[in-house]
Design a protein around this motif. Structure first.
Motif, short mmCIF file in Angstrom:
data_model
loop_
_atom_site.label_atom_id
_atom_site.label_comp_id
_atom_site.label_asym_id
_atom_site.label_seq_id
_atom_site.Cartn_x
_atom_site.Cartn_y
_atom_site.Cartn_z
N GLU A 243 11.05 -3.68 -0.22
CA GLU A 243 11.99 -2.58 -0.33
C GLU A 243 11.40 -1.50 -1.22
OE1 GLU A 243 14.73 -3.86 -4.09
OE2 GLU A 243 15.26 -4.76 -2.16
N GLY A 244 11.82 -0.28 -0.99
CA GLY A 244 11.47 0.81 -1.91
C GLY A 244 10.23 1.58 -1.54
N ALA A 245 9.04 0.99 -1.78
CA ALA A 245 7.80 1.74 -1.59
C ALA A 245 6.62 0.80 -1.47
CB ALA A 245 7.59 2.71 -2.75
N VAL A 246 5.54 1.34 -0.91
CA VAL A 246 4.27 0.62 -0.84
C VAL A 246 3.16 1.59 -1.19
CG1 VAL A 246 4.09 1.05 1.66
CG2 VAL A 246 2.72 -0.78 0.60
N LEU A 247 2.19 1.13 -2.00
CA LEU A 247 1.03 1.93 -2.39
C LEU A 247 -0.17 1.45 -1.59
CD1 LEU A 247 -0.46 3.94 -4.25
CD2 LEU A 247 -0.65 2.10 -5.94
N LEU A 248 -0.78 2.37 -0.80
CA LEU A 248 -1.87 2.01 0.09
C LEU A 248 -3.06 2.95 -0.06
CD1 LEU A 248 0.13 1.43 3.42
CD2 LEU A 248 -0.76 -0.35 1.90
N THR A 249 -4.26 2.44 0.26
CA THR A 249 -5.46 3.27 0.39
C THR A 249 -5.93 3.13 1.83
OG1 THR A 249 -6.77 1.39 -0.47
CG2 THR A 249 -6.16 3.12 -2.03
N PRO A 250 -5.31 3.82 2.78
CA PRO A 250 -5.53 3.55 4.21
C PRO A 250 -6.92 3.93 4.71
CG PRO A 250 -3.48 4.78 3.83
CD PRO A 250 -4.25 4.82 2.56
N ALA A 259 -10.96 0.02 6.44
CA ALA A 259 -10.06 1.08 6.91
C ALA A 259 -8.84 0.42 7.55
CB ALA A 259 -10.77 1.97 7.91
N LEU A 260 -7.67 0.90 7.22
CA LEU A 260 -6.44 0.34 7.77
C LEU A 260 -6.41 0.61 9.28
CD1 LEU A 260 -3.91 -1.12 6.65
CD2 LEU A 260 -2.75 1.11 6.67
N THR A 261 -6.27 -0.44 10.06
CA THR A 261 -6.33 -0.30 11.51
C THR A 261 -5.11 0.46 12.04
OG1 THR A 261 -5.18 -2.40 11.83
CG2 THR A 261 -7.60 -2.46 11.73
N PRO A 262 -5.22 1.04 13.25
CA PRO A 262 -4.08 1.76 13.83
C PRO A 262 -2.82 0.90 13.90
CG PRO A 262 -6.06 2.30 15.06
CD PRO A 262 -6.44 1.21 14.08
N ALA A 263 -2.96 -0.36 14.28
CA ALA A 263 -1.78 -1.23 14.38
C ALA A 263 -1.11 -1.41 13.03
CB ALA A 263 -2.19 -2.59 14.96
N ASP A 283 -5.49 8.86 -1.16
CA ASP A 283 -6.63 9.29 -0.35
C ASP A 283 -7.74 9.73 -1.30
OD1 ASP A 283 -7.86 9.76 2.13
OD2 ASP A 283 -7.36 11.89 2.05
N TYR A 284 -8.31 8.78 -2.02
CA TYR A 284 -9.16 9.10 -3.17
C TYR A 284 -10.55 9.58 -2.78
CZ TYR A 284 -11.22 4.48 -2.33
OH TYR A 284 -11.85 3.40 -1.76
N LEU A 298 -2.95 8.98 6.71
CA LEU A 298 -1.77 8.31 7.25
C LEU A 298 -0.56 9.26 7.27
CD1 LEU A 298 -0.39 5.64 8.15
CD2 LEU A 298 -0.06 5.11 5.74
N GLN A 299 -0.52 10.20 6.34
CA GLN A 299 0.60 11.12 6.23
C GLN A 299 0.88 11.86 7.54
OE1 GLN A 299 0.61 14.64 6.19
NE2 GLN A 299 2.30 15.27 4.85
N GLY A 300 -0.17 12.08 8.35
CA GLY A 300 0.02 12.80 9.60
C GLY A 300 0.94 12.09 10.58
N LEU A 301 1.09 10.75 10.43
CA LEU A 301 1.96 10.00 11.33
C LEU A 301 3.43 10.24 11.04
CD1 LEU A 301 0.14 6.54 11.57
CD2 LEU A 301 0.07 8.46 13.18
N ASP A 302 3.78 10.49 9.79
CA ASP A 302 5.18 10.74 9.44
C ASP A 302 5.26 11.43 8.08
OD1 ASP A 302 7.89 10.79 8.97
OD2 ASP A 302 8.25 8.80 9.80
#
Length: 467
Positions: A243-250, A259-263, A283-284, A298-302
């Motif tokens: 719940e709430g949030a997730v911190l990712l380096t996609p 690299a985080l896969t499309p799926a 996005d460091y 990833l931001q471009g998706l939503d």
């Protein structure tokens, strides 16, 4: 004690003892200032005429005081050079006069470093940055020298960032939805404050990551839920129940380099839409990709569910203290409520300089040049380690690589590196203590860290460390 100030182009503060003659008080004040080091050796004192006027004394009184201190060796007086504080050794505080100084062994750090997290600081584009700073200063509006009334930061930089991020990283960035900050850590602190205000209690994080980021979340009272990380990035399908949030380096998982896969990207976005949660995208080093076209943000998706956090720390230098958040429209006011209504985190002139640096094309040219430099280092690193490691991974992008090792060898190799005056970090250092992942022995090698002048010797030290 009464305080007097003398102005002879620089201020001179003297404490003149009350109850003593004016000449004796001046002598003692100057002697004490020289003895304590408050007046550094070589400091030029005002002329006797100037100091007499400022202190309201007779010129002869000041001249006599100077002469006495010259005779004692505290001051020197030479024709054409004026009166100066003498170059002399001062006793250390707390040491008795005549006591032999205690020699302590010097502590020396490692001669070479492959610790990830910084770029090659010697590559900072000083000449191009200076040219941009001059242009920015020449055309800066008067209000740029004020306290700053817009907590989002200078609009000139926000506009330049909106264009750049859309073109290079595929980010949907309206200048009105960009908030400038003093780097990623401050941006994460701002978002932690927003999450607490929303009564969020838990944030999902990647099983491998930086301790400083986890410390920021913990300081805000947020629990962490580690997601396992593998060759496809964080297992975002495990977000069910979070719940709430997730911190990712996609784009380039830190530190594994996956690299985080499309799926898995789609799974993260679906989770955020379904639960109303937020994705914090770090996005460091997204500009540095070598094997193919850059992976978009990833931001471009939503754009309404992802908070994009970027920084100039890897592309330019962390010392600029320059970062930015691209926010969902409804989140801007919440972030500003945490940040405060005045811009205080970074210099307005530095913001204007970075805006000019980007608009002129210098930022793109610098990134392309550094990308080639780091690519050559990556190739040299892979060639140097050769058959000495199990595998080399995470090298398609970024400024570091992961050298996989036989089980049980990570710790001993980190210690062996120290014997070769080389600073290295093991992969286990970045592992969340509660992460449910198989054990993996590896070294995280920051090949972007050394300056060009030390790169060859650093690589040799690494080769000497590996069996």
């Amino acid at each position: 004690m009464t305080d007097s100030w003398a102005n002879f182009g620089a201020d001179l503060h003297l404490d003149l003892s009350a109850g003593r003659g004016r000449r004796a008080g001046l002598v003692e004040a100057l002697r004490e200032a020289a003895r304590s080091g408050r007046l550094a050796p070589g400091t030029r004192l005002p002329s006797s005429r100037s100091l007499a006027v400022d202190l309201g004394m007779a010129r002869n009184t000041v001249a006599d005081a100077y002469a006495e201190l010259v005779a004692e060796g505290w001051l020197t007086a030479r024709q054409g050079s004026g009166t100066r504080v003498a170059e002399r050794a001062r006793p250390r505080p707390g040491k008795a006069a005549g006591a032999a100084p205690v020699r302590r062994p010097e502590r020396r750090g490692p001669s070479y470093s492959l610790v990830p997290g910084t770029p090659d600081l010697s590559g900072f584009p000083r000449a191009a940055w200076l040219a941009a700073a001059r242009r920015a200063l020449t055309h800066a509006p008067n209000d740029a020298f004020g306290y700053g009334s817009d907590a989002r930061g200078r609009v000139e930089l926000r506009e330049a960032l909106a264009e750049y991020l859309a073109r290079v990283r595929g980010v949907y960035a309206d200048p009105e939805r960009i908030v400038l900050c003093a780097g990623f850590v401050q941006g994460l602190k701002l978002m932690s404050g927003v999450l607490r205000a929303r009564r969020v209690r838990e944030v999902a994080v990647e099983g491998y990551g930086l301790n400083v980021h986890r410390d920021v979340l913990a300081a805000a009272g947020l629990r962490m839920r580690p997601l396992p990380v593998d060759g496809a990035g964080a297992r975002t399908e495990d977000l069910a129940g979070a719940e709430g949030a997730v911190l990712l380096t996609p784009a380039h998982q830190f530190p594994t380099g996956a690299a985080l896969t499309p799926a898995r990207r789609a799974a993260a976005v679906d989770w955020a839409r379904r639960t109303g949660g937020l994705i914090l995208e770090d996005d460091y080093d997204g500009e540095f990709r070598y094997d193919r076209q850059q992976i978009g943000a990833l931001q471009g998706l939503d754009p309404d569910r992802v908070v994009y956090l970027g920084t100039a720390s890897k592309a330019l230098a962390p010392g600029l203290r320059m970062g930015w958040l691209v926010l969902p429209a409804g989140l801007v006011e919440e972030v500003l409520a945490v940040k405060g209504r005045a811009e205080w985190t970074s210099s307005a002139l530095d913001q204007l300089t970075l805006a000019e640096f980007m608009r002129s094309g210098a930022y793109d040219r610098h990134v392309r040049g550094m990308r080639q430099r780091y690519f050559r280092r990556r190739e040299a690193l892979v060639a140097a380690v050769g058959e000495r490691v199990t595998a080399v991974s995470g090298i398609s992008a970024g400024l570091h690589a992961v050298l996989d090792l036989p089980a049980g060898t990570e710790g001993p190799l980190v210690q062996a590196a120290a014997w070769h005056s080389l600073s290295l970090t093991g992969l286990s250092y970045y592992r969340h203590p509660e992460a449910d992942m198989p054990a993996r022995d590896a070294l995280v090698v920051g090949y972007g860290t050394p300056p060009d002048s030390a790169w060859g010797a650093t690589l040799a030290a690494l080769a000497a460390t590996l069996p």
